[in-house]
Design a protein around this motif. Structure first.
Motif, PDB file in Angstrom:
ATOM      1  N   GLN A 177      43.217  37.361  13.416  1.00  0.00           N
ATOM      2  CA  GLN A 177      42.647  36.133  13.979  1.00  0.00           C
ATOM      3  C   GLN A 177      41.976  35.268  12.920  1.00  0.00           C
ATOM      4  O   GLN A 177      41.930  34.049  13.045  1.00  0.00           O
ATOM      5  CB  GLN A 177      41.626  36.471  15.060  1.00  0.00           C
ATOM      6  CG  GLN A 177      42.248  37.110  16.272  1.00  0.00           C
ATOM      7  CD  GLN A 177      41.195  37.499  17.313  1.00  0.00           C
ATOM      8  OE1 GLN A 177      40.016  37.597  17.013  1.00  0.00           O
ATOM      9  NE2 GLN A 177      41.660  37.727  18.527  1.00  0.00           N
ATOM     10  N   HIS A 195      42.103  45.190  10.970  1.00  0.00           N
ATOM     11  CA  HIS A 195      43.420  44.542  11.016  1.00  0.00           C
ATOM     12  C   HIS A 195      43.478  43.516  12.154  1.00  0.00           C
ATOM     13  O   HIS A 195      43.976  42.392  11.975  1.00  0.00           O
ATOM     14  CB  HIS A 195      44.517  45.594  11.173  1.00  0.00           C
ATOM     15  CG  HIS A 195      45.894  45.006  11.236  1.00  0.00           C
ATOM     16  ND1 HIS A 195      46.493  44.415  10.150  1.00  0.00           N
ATOM     17  CD2 HIS A 195      46.766  44.882  12.268  1.00  0.00           C
ATOM     18  CE1 HIS A 195      47.679  43.968  10.499  1.00  0.00           C
ATOM     19  NE2 HIS A 195      47.878  44.234  11.787  1.00  0.00           N
ATOM     20  N   ALA A 196      42.971  43.864  13.320  1.00  0.00           N
ATOM     21  CA  ALA A 196      42.968  42.937  14.461  1.00  0.00           C
ATOM     22  C   ALA A 196      42.085  41.718  14.156  1.00  0.00           C
ATOM     23  O   ALA A 196      42.457  40.579  14.458  1.00  0.00           O
ATOM     24  CB  ALA A 196      42.474  43.649  15.716  1.00  0.00           C
ATOM     25  N   ARG A 206      42.146  49.781  12.264  1.00  0.00           N
ATOM     26  CA  ARG A 206      42.694  49.070  13.429  1.00  0.00           C
ATOM     27  C   ARG A 206      41.867  47.839  13.762  1.00  0.00           C
ATOM     28  O   ARG A 206      42.400  46.751  13.979  1.00  0.00           O
ATOM     29  CB  ARG A 206      42.713  50.017  14.650  1.00  0.00           C
ATOM     30  CG  ARG A 206      44.054  50.484  15.064  1.00  0.00           C
ATOM     31  CD  ARG A 206      44.075  51.147  16.438  1.00  0.00           C
ATOM     32  NE  ARG A 206      42.794  51.532  16.984  1.00  0.00           N
ATOM     33  CZ  ARG A 206      42.331  52.786  17.047  1.00  0.00           C
ATOM     34  NH1 ARG A 206      43.055  53.789  16.627  1.00  0.00           N
ATOM     35  NH2 ARG A 206      41.158  53.045  17.564  1.00  0.00           N
TER      36      ARG A 206
END
Length: 128
Positions: free
Chosen positions: A117, A112-113, A109
């Motif tokens: 960006q 991926h975040a 998670r």
């Protein structure tokens, strides 16, 4: 990089077909653009623009020179992009070591975040 500005002036005149229109687009005085064109023509020993009643048109020598100027500009943009990539961490590789408890849910998670960006960053994750 003063000479690059002059190349930009010549390209603008070629695109606009007019010294005055190029000067307006560049936000400089038409006399300054005209002087740079004249300086270049003197240095090359040949006219690069044919003066017409309503603007200018590239000569054969001008066509060659403008093609050169555009290649130089494209090369400069590529180098500037590469420099920004280096200074802005737009690409690279991060190596992480994590416990088995973090590996299945938390890390995917977070990675991926982070990559949303900064898509140029790759991750190597070692589960220990």
């Amino acid at each position: 990089m003063q000479h690059l500005r002059f190349l930009h002036y010549i390209d603008a005149v070629a695109r606009c077909g007019s010294i005055r229109a190029a000067a307006e687009q560049l936000h400089v005085a038409a006399s300054a653009v005209n002087r740079r064109v004249q300086d270049l023509e003197y240095e090359l020993g040949t006219p690069i623009f044919e003066r017409l009643p309503r603007g200018v048109r590239l000569t054969a020598a001008g066509e060659l020179f403008v093609a050169y100027a555009r290649r130089r500009n494209a090369d400069l943009e590529q180098v500037q992009s590469q420099i920004q990539d280096l200074s802005g961490m737009k690409r690279g590789r991060v190596t992480l070591a994590a416990s088995q408890a973090l590996a299945p849910e938390f890390l995917p998670r977070v990675i991926h975040a982070f990559q949303a960006q900064r898509p140029g960053i790759a991750f190597d994750v070692k589960v220990l």
